[in-house]
Design a protein around this motif. Structure first.
Motif, PDB file in Angstrom:
ATOM      1  N   ILE A  14       0.839  -1.197   0.000  1.00 30.87           N
ATOM      2  CA  ILE A  14       0.000   0.000   0.000  1.00 30.87           C
ATOM      3  C   ILE A  14       0.875   1.249   0.000  1.00 30.87           C
ATOM      4  CG2 ILE A  14      -1.843   1.234   1.217  1.00 30.87           C
ATOM      5  CD1 ILE A  14      -2.662  -1.567   0.169  1.00 30.87           C
ATOM      6  N   GLY A  15       0.504   2.203  -0.832  1.00 29.22           N
ATOM      7  CA  GLY A  15       1.166   3.506  -0.864  1.00 29.22           C
ATOM      8  C   GLY A  15       0.329   4.516  -0.089  1.00 29.22           C
ATOM      9  N   GLN A  16       0.446   5.770  -0.426  1.00 24.01           N
ATOM     10  CA  GLN A  16      -0.303   6.822   0.261  1.00 24.01           C
ATOM     11  C   GLN A  16      -1.772   6.785  -0.126  1.00 24.01           C
ATOM     12  OE1 GLN A  16       1.789  10.432  -0.808  1.00 24.01           O
ATOM     13  NE2 GLN A  16       2.999  10.322   1.043  1.00 24.01           N
ATOM     14  N   ASP A  17      -2.647   7.099   0.836  1.00 28.35           N
ATOM     15  CA  ASP A  17      -4.089   7.271   0.607  1.00 28.35           C
ATOM     16  C   ASP A  17      -4.772   6.041   0.009  1.00 28.35           C
ATOM     17  OD1 ASP A  17      -3.879   9.936   1.516  1.00 28.35           O
ATOM     18  OD2 ASP A  17      -3.229  10.566  -0.477  1.00 28.35           O
ATOM     19  N   GLY A  18      -4.347   4.841   0.404  1.00 28.39           N
ATOM     20  CA  GLY A  18      -5.002   3.628  -0.076  1.00 28.39           C
ATOM     21  C   GLY A  18      -4.730   3.313  -1.531  1.00 28.39           C
ATOM     22  N   VAL A  19      -3.674   3.905  -2.084  1.00 30.94           N
ATOM     23  CA  VAL A  19      -3.290   3.634  -3.474  1.00 30.94           C
ATOM     24  C   VAL A  19      -2.267   2.499  -3.459  1.00 30.94           C
ATOM     25  CG1 VAL A  19      -2.071   4.591  -5.468  1.00 30.94           C
ATOM     26  CG2 VAL A  19      -3.769   5.967  -4.269  1.00 30.94           C
ATOM     27  N   LEU A  20      -2.380   1.597  -4.410  1.00 34.15           N
ATOM     28  CA  LEU A  20      -1.434   0.480  -4.497  1.00 34.15           C
ATOM     29  C   LEU A  20      -0.090   0.976  -5.015  1.00 34.15           C
ATOM     30  CD1 LEU A  20      -3.864  -2.179  -5.948  1.00 34.15           C
ATOM     31  CD2 LEU A  20      -2.969  -2.055  -3.628  1.00 34.15           C
ATOM     32  N   ALA A  21       0.968   0.698  -4.266  1.00 31.86           N
ATOM     33  CA  ALA A  21       2.306   1.110  -4.676  1.00 31.86           C
ATOM     34  C   ALA A  21       2.965   0.036  -5.539  1.00 31.86           C
ATOM     35  CB  ALA A  21       3.172   1.387  -3.453  1.00 31.86           C
ATOM     36  N   VAL A  22       2.814  -1.229  -5.140  1.00 27.12           N
ATOM     37  CA  VAL A  22       3.409  -2.352  -5.848  1.00 27.12           C
ATOM     38  C   VAL A  22       2.429  -3.516  -5.778  1.00 27.12           C
ATOM     39  CG1 VAL A  22       5.361  -3.978  -5.924  1.00 27.12           C
ATOM     40  CG2 VAL A  22       5.734  -1.637  -5.139  1.00 27.12           C
ATOM     41  N   THR A  23       2.254  -4.231  -6.889  1.00 25.41           N
ATOM     42  CA  THR A  23       1.425  -5.436  -6.885  1.00 25.41           C
ATOM     43  C   THR A  23       2.106  -6.515  -7.713  1.00 25.41           C
ATOM     44  OG1 THR A  23       0.151  -4.881  -8.881  1.00 25.41           O
ATOM     45  CG2 THR A  23      -0.693  -4.041  -6.781  1.00 25.41           C
ATOM     46  N   GLY A  24       1.813  -7.751  -7.388  1.00 28.59           N
ATOM     47  CA  GLY A  24       2.363  -8.845  -8.171  1.00 28.59           C
ATOM     48  C   GLY A  24       1.991 -10.187  -7.593  1.00 28.59           C
ATOM     49  N   PHE A  25       2.374 -11.240  -8.308  1.00 29.16           N
ATOM     50  CA  PHE A  25       2.035 -12.584  -7.863  1.00 29.16           C
ATOM     51  C   PHE A  25       3.247 -13.310  -7.279  1.00 29.16           C
ATOM     52  CE2 PHE A  25       2.835 -12.615 -12.413  1.00 29.16           C
ATOM     53  CZ  PHE A  25       3.776 -13.626 -12.553  1.00 29.16           C
ATOM     54  N   ARG A  26       4.363 -12.576  -7.119  1.00 25.54           N
ATOM     55  CA  ARG A  26       5.548 -13.128  -6.467  1.00 25.54           C
ATOM     56  C   ARG A  26       6.043 -12.119  -5.428  1.00 25.54           C
ATOM     57  NH1 ARG A  26       8.241 -17.251  -8.530  1.00 25.54           N
ATOM     58  NH2 ARG A  26      10.183 -16.404  -7.726  1.00 25.54           N
ATOM     59  N   VAL A  27       6.528 -12.642  -4.308  1.00 23.05           N
ATOM     60  CA  VAL A  27       7.038 -11.781  -3.237  1.00 23.05           C
ATOM     61  C   VAL A  27       8.211 -10.941  -3.725  1.00 23.05           C
ATOM     62  CG1 VAL A  27       8.121 -11.792  -0.948  1.00 23.05           C
ATOM     63  CG2 VAL A  27       6.199 -13.320  -1.427  1.00 23.05           C
ATOM     64  N   ASP A  28       8.988 -11.458  -4.674  1.00 25.29           N
ATOM     65  CA  ASP A  28      10.182 -10.723  -5.103  1.00 25.29           C
ATOM     66  C   ASP A  28       9.883  -9.443  -5.880  1.00 25.29           C
ATOM     67  OD1 ASP A  28       9.540 -11.823  -7.580  1.00 25.29           O
ATOM     68  OD2 ASP A  28      11.241 -13.193  -7.623  1.00 25.29           O
ATOM     69  N   VAL A  29       8.606  -9.144  -6.159  1.00 29.46           N
ATOM     70  CA  VAL A  29       8.280  -7.841  -6.758  1.00 29.46           C
ATOM     71  C   VAL A  29       8.292  -6.737  -5.706  1.00 29.46           C
ATOM     72  CG1 VAL A  29       6.841  -8.884  -8.556  1.00 29.46           C
ATOM     73  CG2 VAL A  29       5.743  -7.933  -6.514  1.00 29.46           C
ATOM     74  N   LEU A  30       8.226  -7.112  -4.444  1.00 27.21           N
ATOM     75  CA  LEU A  30       8.177  -6.131  -3.355  1.00 27.21           C
ATOM     76  C   LEU A  30       9.575  -5.557  -3.109  1.00 27.21           C
ATOM     77  CD1 LEU A  30       5.906  -8.223  -0.967  1.00 27.21           C
ATOM     78  CD2 LEU A  30       5.202  -6.331  -2.460  1.00 27.21           C
ATOM     79  N   PRO A  31       9.645  -4.276  -2.792  1.00 22.68           N
ATOM     80  CA  PRO A  31      10.961  -3.644  -2.599  1.00 22.68           C
ATOM     81  C   PRO A  31      11.643  -4.134  -1.335  1.00 22.68           C
ATOM     82  CG  PRO A  31       9.211  -2.109  -2.050  1.00 22.68           C
ATOM     83  CD  PRO A  31       8.550  -3.328  -2.617  1.00 22.68           C
ATOM     84  N   GLU A  32      12.931  -4.424  -1.460  1.00 20.42           N
ATOM     85  CA  GLU A  32      13.704  -4.892  -0.293  1.00 20.42           C
ATOM     86  C   GLU A  32      13.833  -3.813   0.771  1.00 20.42           C
ATOM     87  OE1 GLU A  32      17.394  -6.850  -1.049  1.00 20.42           O
ATOM     88  OE2 GLU A  32      16.627  -7.703  -2.913  1.00 20.42           O
ATOM     89  N   SER A  33      13.820  -2.556   0.374  1.00 22.73           N
ATOM     90  CA  SER A  33      14.044  -1.457   1.321  1.00 22.73           C
ATOM     91  C   SER A  33      12.928  -1.344   2.358  1.00 22.73           C
ATOM     92  CB  SER A  33      14.205  -0.134   0.594  1.00 22.73           C
ATOM     93  OG  SER A  33      13.035   0.153  -0.156  1.00 22.73           O
ATOM     94  N   VAL A  34      11.752  -1.928   2.085  1.00 21.17           N
ATOM     95  CA  VAL A  34      10.668  -1.871   3.051  1.00 21.17           C
ATOM     96  C   VAL A  34      10.909  -2.862   4.172  1.00 21.17           C
ATOM     97  CG1 VAL A  34       8.179  -2.204   3.366  1.00 21.17           C
ATOM     98  CG2 VAL A  34       9.032  -1.075   1.318  1.00 21.17           C
ATOM     99  N   ALA A  35      11.526  -3.992   3.854  1.00 20.96           N
ATOM    100  CA  ALA A  35      11.821  -4.999   4.859  1.00 20.96           C
ATOM    101  C   ALA A  35      13.089  -4.620   5.627  1.00 20.96           C
ATOM    102  CB  ALA A  35      12.013  -6.370   4.199  1.00 20.96           C
ATOM    103  N   LEU A  36      13.182  -5.084   6.855  1.00 23.46           N
ATOM    104  CA  LEU A  36      14.364  -4.808   7.655  1.00 23.46           C
ATOM    105  C   LEU A  36      15.478  -5.771   7.326  1.00 23.46           C
ATOM    106  CD1 LEU A  36      12.649  -4.157  11.084  1.00 23.46           C
ATOM    107  CD2 LEU A  36      13.482  -2.482   9.441  1.00 23.46           C
TER     108      LEU A  36
END
Length: 143
Positions: free
Chosen positions: A121-143
């Motif tokens: 989720i991005g700002q205001d309920g807007v989708l920032a990233v979507t996909g069918f694999r976890v690796d589409v998600l940005p690493e910088s969000v995870a610790l």
């Protein structure tokens, strides 16, 4: 290689999630207004081999997010008989929402067309990233 249009399994990045109101397994009411920037919403079905394949990566990713399970929602589609241990496995890292099928409120609000699906989720309920694999998600969000 598929085009991004073919890969969209939910509403595309940049789209605003529709209205919904659901209750988690912890008896917490969640609506679109509760979606905050950085939250992760995932959709799983126990009948889905790709869901089983992506589950370990999802658990690793979700457990590294700041805010812990308060910032993660896992929507399980299907019946209690089908889930097996899936609900217990994911409840350690995510709030659980149960929907019988893709006609459920969250599935409809996110435009779900298949699974697994991962939505950041991005700002205001807007989708920032979507996909069918976890690796589409940005690493910088995870610790």
């Amino acid at each position: 290689m598929q085009s991004s249009e073919q890969e969209e399994i939910t509403l595309p990045a940049g789209a605003r999630v529709g209205d919904f109101r659901v209750v988690t397994g912890d008896n917490r009411v969640v609506t679109r207004d509760d979606l905050r920037q950085g939250m992760l919403v995932a959709f799983f079905s126990p009948r889905c081999p790709a869901c089983e394949e992506q589950k370990p990566a999802f658990i690793r990713y979700a457990s590294g997010l700041s805010g812990g399970r308060d910032n993660v929602i896992a929507v399980l589609l299907g019946s209690p008989e089908e889930w097996g241990g899936l609900r217990e496995e994911l409840s350690g890292v995510a709030q659980i929402v149960i929907e019988a099928d893709v006609d459920g409120e969250m599935s409809t609000a996110f435009g779900l067309r298949g699974y697994p699906a991962f939505c950041l989720i991005g700002q205001d309920g807007v989708l920032a990233v979507t996909g069918f694999r976890v690796d589409v998600l940005p690493e910088s969000v995870a610790l």
